[in-house]
Design an enzyme around this catalytic site. Structure first.
Site, mmCIF file in Angstrom:
data_model
loop_
_atom_site.group_PDB
_atom_site.id
_atom_site.type_symbol
_atom_site.label_atom_id
_atom_site.label_comp_id
_atom_site.label_asym_id
_atom_site.label_seq_id
_atom_site.Cartn_x
_atom_site.Cartn_y
_atom_site.Cartn_z
ATOM 1 N N TYR A 82 0.478 -0.769 -0.220
ATOM 2 C CA TYR A 82 -0.256 -0.235 0.032
ATOM 3 C C TYR A 82 0.810 1.205 -0.120
ATOM 4 O O TYR A 82 0.366 1.901 -1.042
ATOM 5 C CB TYR A 82 -0.963 0.260 1.367
ATOM 6 C CG TYR A 82 -1.910 1.306 1.489
ATOM 7 C CD1 TYR A 82 -2.084 1.732 0.298
ATOM 8 C CD2 TYR A 82 -1.709 1.766 2.687
ATOM 9 C CE1 TYR A 82 -3.650 2.803 0.663
ATOM 10 C CE2 TYR A 82 -2.786 2.864 3.212
ATOM 11 C CZ TYR A 82 -3.489 3.425 2.295
ATOM 12 O OH TYR A 82 -3.785 4.902 2.500
ATOM 13 N N ASP A 99 9.568 -7.982 -3.053
ATOM 14 C CA ASP A 99 7.944 -7.607 -2.631
ATOM 15 C C ASP A 99 8.120 -9.341 -2.774
ATOM 16 O O ASP A 99 8.317 -10.211 -4.483
ATOM 17 C CB ASP A 99 7.271 -7.133 -3.411
ATOM 18 C CG ASP A 99 5.822 -6.859 -2.593
ATOM 19 O OD1 ASP A 99 5.224 -6.057 -2.198
ATOM 20 O OD2 ASP A 99 5.471 -7.948 -2.126
ATOM 21 N N LEU A 153 5.012 -10.005 -2.135
ATOM 22 C CA LEU A 153 3.457 -10.289 -2.624
ATOM 23 C C LEU A 153 2.578 -10.988 -1.644
ATOM 24 O O LEU A 153 1.553 -11.535 -2.617
ATOM 25 C CB LEU A 153 3.256 -11.050 -4.027
ATOM 26 C CG LEU A 153 4.295 -9.843 -5.160
ATOM 27 C CD1 LEU A 153 4.228 -11.100 -7.079
ATOM 28 C CD2 LEU A 153 4.277 -8.989 -5.655
ATOM 29 N N GLY A 167 1.485 -7.533 -1.285
ATOM 30 C CA GLY A 167 1.931 -6.242 -2.162
ATOM 31 C C GLY A 167 1.235 -7.176 -3.646
ATOM 32 O O GLY A 167 0.126 -8.523 -4.064
ATOM 33 N N TYR A 210 3.950 -5.600 18.020
ATOM 34 C CA TYR A 210 3.946 -4.417 17.021
ATOM 35 C C TYR A 210 4.470 -3.084 17.389
ATOM 36 O O TYR A 210 5.760 -3.628 16.476
ATOM 37 C CB TYR A 210 2.798 -4.484 15.608
ATOM 38 C CG TYR A 210 3.084 -3.145 14.726
ATOM 39 C CD1 TYR A 210 3.867 -3.677 13.298
ATOM 40 C CD2 TYR A 210 2.603 -2.331 14.401
ATOM 41 C CE1 TYR A 210 4.634 -2.991 12.527
ATOM 42 C CE2 TYR A 210 3.404 -1.318 13.474
ATOM 43 C CZ TYR A 210 3.261 -1.612 12.048
ATOM 44 O OH TYR A 210 4.154 -1.081 11.920
ATOM 45 N N PHE A 245 -14.890 -1.234 17.729
ATOM 46 C CA PHE A 245 -13.404 -2.240 18.626
ATOM 47 C C PHE A 245 -13.812 -1.016 19.934
ATOM 48 O O PHE A 245 -12.991 -0.418 20.419
ATOM 49 C CB PHE A 245 -12.454 -1.547 18.281
ATOM 50 C CG PHE A 245 -12.377 -3.075 16.955
ATOM 51 C CD1 PHE A 245 -13.860 -4.083 16.604
ATOM 52 C CD2 PHE A 245 -11.642 -2.895 16.100
ATOM 53 C CE1 PHE A 245 -12.685 -5.828 15.926
ATOM 54 C CE2 PHE A 245 -11.084 -3.832 15.340
ATOM 55 C CZ PHE A 245 -12.142 -5.480 15.554
HETATM 56 N N1 UDP Z 1 -11.253 0.062 14.307
HETATM 57 C C1 UDP Z 1 -12.421 -0.173 14.318
HETATM 58 N N2 UDP Z 1 -12.292 -1.893 13.778
HETATM 59 C C2 UDP Z 1 -12.385 -1.968 13.100
HETATM 60 C C3 UDP Z 1 -11.094 -1.532 12.507
HETATM 61 C C4 UDP Z 1 -10.535 -1.152 13.315
HETATM 62 O O1 UDP Z 1 -13.494 0.209 14.910
HETATM 63 O O2 UDP Z 1 -13.287 -3.234 12.659
HETATM 64 C C5 UDP Z 1 -10.601 1.591 14.966
HETATM 65 C C6 UDP Z 1 -9.322 0.455 15.495
HETATM 66 O O3 UDP Z 1 -9.964 0.405 17.121
HETATM 67 C C7 UDP Z 1 -8.788 1.947 15.498
HETATM 68 C C8 UDP Z 1 -8.800 3.053 14.477
HETATM 69 O O4 UDP Z 1 -10.204 1.953 13.619
HETATM 70 O O5 UDP Z 1 -9.706 2.492 17.154
HETATM 71 C C9 UDP Z 1 -8.378 2.636 13.445
HETATM 72 O O6 UDP Z 1 -7.962 1.356 13.296
HETATM 73 P P1 UDP Z 1 -6.689 0.645 12.131
HETATM 74 O O7 UDP Z 1 -6.809 -0.451 11.875
HETATM 75 O O8 UDP Z 1 -7.558 1.053 11.165
HETATM 76 O O9 UDP Z 1 -5.215 1.409 12.313
HETATM 77 P P2 UDP Z 1 -3.994 1.739 13.616
HETATM 78 O O10 UDP Z 1 -4.871 2.257 14.347
HETATM 79 O O11 UDP Z 1 -4.151 -0.584 14.605
HETATM 80 O O12 UDP Z 1 -2.948 1.551 12.888
#
Ligand code: UDP
Length: 329
Positions: free
Chosen positions: A12, A32, A34, A37, A142, A209
């Site tokens: 991305y 890459d 893939l 990718g 991570y 979430f």
């Molecule tokens: N999030 C959510 N539902 C989803 C995916 C993400 O509520 O299906 C929320 C997640 O808890 C975070 C925000 O969206 O607060 C961004 O999450 P994302 O996974 O996009 O990026 P991250 O912050 O993990 O890099």
């Protein structure tokens, strides 16, 4: 003209960077595997080497075949939730791939290295914008893996003079404004594409979430930065590295938006509702992550061109609605 090695250049953020380098007249070699990718994301004229970065023999061949002016290292495992299920795999793979790549770079005397790092290394911040000196205390494997990679690069600088820039991405989002590239993960886990998929009927309803965070509307706050602006930061730090010093920068807009605000922005961009329901918190998610980008602006003159959430979501919506199955035609 310069020549760059881009790992993860079919992914991305990596593919948007490859396109920007090619457009300014540079030569690019992509490695890459893939797994995430897409071959279709690589512009014509760019050499694509399909290989796993852990394949050190192959890596050695690449450095023997070309001389590079710099390395942009995007390839990595990058999902917070997955890292909480497979912490050792995340740390082993992200750290070793970065450090062996750095070692090859040192051996080849290619001493400019840009690492895709992450805001996830800040952990649970106290609510204020994160600056480069904020406390590092990852709450996900991570985030820890990227902190370890950054620290390895600091040693490569001290001992070998490898100049690196660790760019701590906040939430990369959006798509090429000309519609040539977009975000296509499998499985998709990111908020904006999932919300768009839900609105377009291409995926299930969105699960939010956590709605009980200590934030104004109870949902998590993140700093969404347009992928084109993120890539622009990479090109600018390459120049800083030319000034013979390593650096770390937070790359975000400096504005936070809640999950609910993102849902509303998607609804406005698409003119239709996003079906969603409340779910439990996701392990490893801080309530709020917002960048202070003062240092990046000061050192490089960086200025986000797509700072509004509406603009970011609009480009993502346009790409997904024209490519409902992503790069698969
Ligand atoms: N999030 C959510 N539902 C989803 C995916 C993400 O509520 O299906 C929320 C997640 O808890 C975070 C925000 O969206 O607060 C961004 O999450 P994302 O996974 O996009 O990026 P991250 O912050 O993990 O890099």
């Amino acid at each position: 003209m310069a020549r760059f090695l881009v790992t993860g250049g079919a992914g991305y953020v990596g593919s948007h960077a490859v396109l920007a380098l090619v457009e300014r007249g540079d030569e690019v070699v992509v490695i890459d595997d893939l797994r995430q990718g897409h071959r279709e994301a690589i512009p014509p004229g760019v050499e694509l080497i399909v290989a796993d970065l852990a394949d050190r023999r192959r890596l050695g061949e690449v450095f023997a075949a070309w001389k590079f002016d710099g390395i942009l290292h995007f390839a990595a495992l990058s999902l917070v939730a997955e890292s909480m299920r497979q912490p050792l795999r995340y740390m082993a793979e992200n750290v070793s791939n970065t450090l062996w790549l750095a070692e090859e770079a040192v051996r080849a005397r290619c001493l400019r290295f840009v690492l895709s790092s992450t805001a996830a290394l800040f952990g649970y911040p106290a609510g204020e914008p994160m600056h480069e000196g904020s406390r590092l205390d990852p709450v996900s494997a991570y985030g820890e893996s990227k902190l370890m990679a950054e620290r390895g690069l600091e040693w490569a600088d001290r001992v070998h003079g490898l100049r690196s820039a660790s760019l701590r991405y906040f939430n990369a989002a959006g798509a090429d404004p000309q519609g040539r590239l977009g975000e296509d993960h499998n499985p998709e886990t990111h908020l904006i594409p999932l919300a768009i998929n839900a609105a377009l009927g291409l995926g299930p309803e969105l699960t939010v979430f956590g709605t009980d965070y200590d934030t104004p509307d109870g949902t998590c706050i993140r700093d969404y930065v347009h992928v084109t602006d993120l890539v622009d930061a990479h090109l600018r730090v390459l120049d800083v590295l030319g000034q013979d010093r390593s650096a770390r920068y937070n790359v975000g807009n400096g504005n936070g938006y809640s999950v609910r605000q993102v849902i509303e922005a998607v609804e406005r961009a698409g003119g239709r509702p996003v079906p969603w329901r409340s779910g439990p918190r996701r392990p490893g998610d801080p309530a709020m992550l917002v960048a202070s980008n003062t240092l990046l602006r000061r050192d490089t003159g960086w200025e986000p061109g797509h700072s509004s959430l509406a603009d970011i979501v609009r480009t993502a919506w346009d790409w997904r609605s024209r490519h409902p199955h992503g790069y698969r035609a």
